[in-house]
Design a protein around this motif. Sequence first.
Motif, mmCIF file in Angstrom:
data_model
loop_
_atom_site.group_PDB
_atom_site.id
_atom_site.type_symbol
_atom_site.label_atom_id
_atom_site.label_comp_id
_atom_site.label_asym_id
_atom_site.label_seq_id
_atom_site.Cartn_x
_atom_site.Cartn_y
_atom_site.Cartn_z
ATOM 1 N N UNK A 1 0.678 -1.027 0.034
ATOM 2 C CA UNK A 1 -0.127 0.077 0.053
ATOM 3 C C UNK A 1 0.812 1.387 -0.045
ATOM 4 N N UNK A 2 1.977 1.279 0.605
ATOM 5 C CA UNK A 2 2.871 2.341 0.560
ATOM 6 C C UNK A 2 3.511 2.769 -0.605
ATOM 7 N N UNK A 3 3.784 1.707 -1.335
ATOM 8 C CA UNK A 3 4.430 1.832 -2.913
ATOM 9 C C UNK A 3 3.275 2.238 -3.784
ATOM 10 N N UNK A 4 1.901 1.791 -3.557
ATOM 11 C CA UNK A 4 0.687 2.100 -4.273
ATOM 12 C C UNK A 4 0.428 3.839 -4.208
ATOM 13 N N UNK A 5 0.370 4.066 -2.767
ATOM 14 C CA UNK A 5 0.397 5.482 -2.629
ATOM 15 C C UNK A 5 1.663 6.383 -3.150
ATOM 16 N N UNK A 6 2.734 5.847 -3.127
ATOM 17 C CA UNK A 6 3.904 6.594 -3.830
ATOM 18 C C UNK A 6 3.647 6.925 -4.994
ATOM 19 N N UNK A 7 3.074 5.677 -5.894
ATOM 20 C CA UNK A 7 3.016 5.636 -7.249
ATOM 21 C C UNK A 7 1.601 6.686 -7.795
ATOM 22 N N UNK A 8 0.912 6.679 -6.908
ATOM 23 C CA UNK A 8 -0.300 7.400 -7.326
ATOM 24 C C UNK A 8 -0.897 8.602 -6.172
#
Length: 177
Positions: free
Chosen positions: A104-111
């Motif tokens: 979820x952290x990487x998902x937020x960083x990408x979006x």
Amino acid sequence: MAETKWTEQQRRAIESRNNGILVNAAAGSGKTAVLSRRVAALIEEGKSIERLLIVTFTRAAAAEMRQRIESVLSERYEQTGDRRLLEQKLLADTAKICTIDSFFNSLLKENFQRADIPPDFTTLDAAEEDAITAECLEELIEEQYESFLPEFRTAVSFFGGEGNDDALKTALKNLYA
């Protein structure tokens, strides 16, 4: 390496396709081995590890999953000579095999734009969380002493009496957790 003897339930979890599955089992029962073998089987069937999302609860489980998948793919490459399996084994280093929170952290960083958050956001670490929790708890207890409602008086009395809030704080932290 000898072929693993799977139970019927484990074999079904490995071989099941085109539907969601839930693997629920006790610690040490072979979940990681089963899920690793399932992923390896999907790759052998033509899926790319780059297109799979493999999520676990702990970093240790994610690392173990990655290692097991690489091991199975390496073993299958040695047995078959299929270079695609070797490629997939090498791609496992950068595959999305991670914990739920890191996903979820990487998902937020990408979006971050879509989530309407700053691009340089950070996540709370355990020490920061503990400090904020302690500060909030202090404020809460202070506010409750000011109003000193009967329910709070009862709680204070039960957990050690006025002026001794350690047991009350511990109980509230445990309840919160």
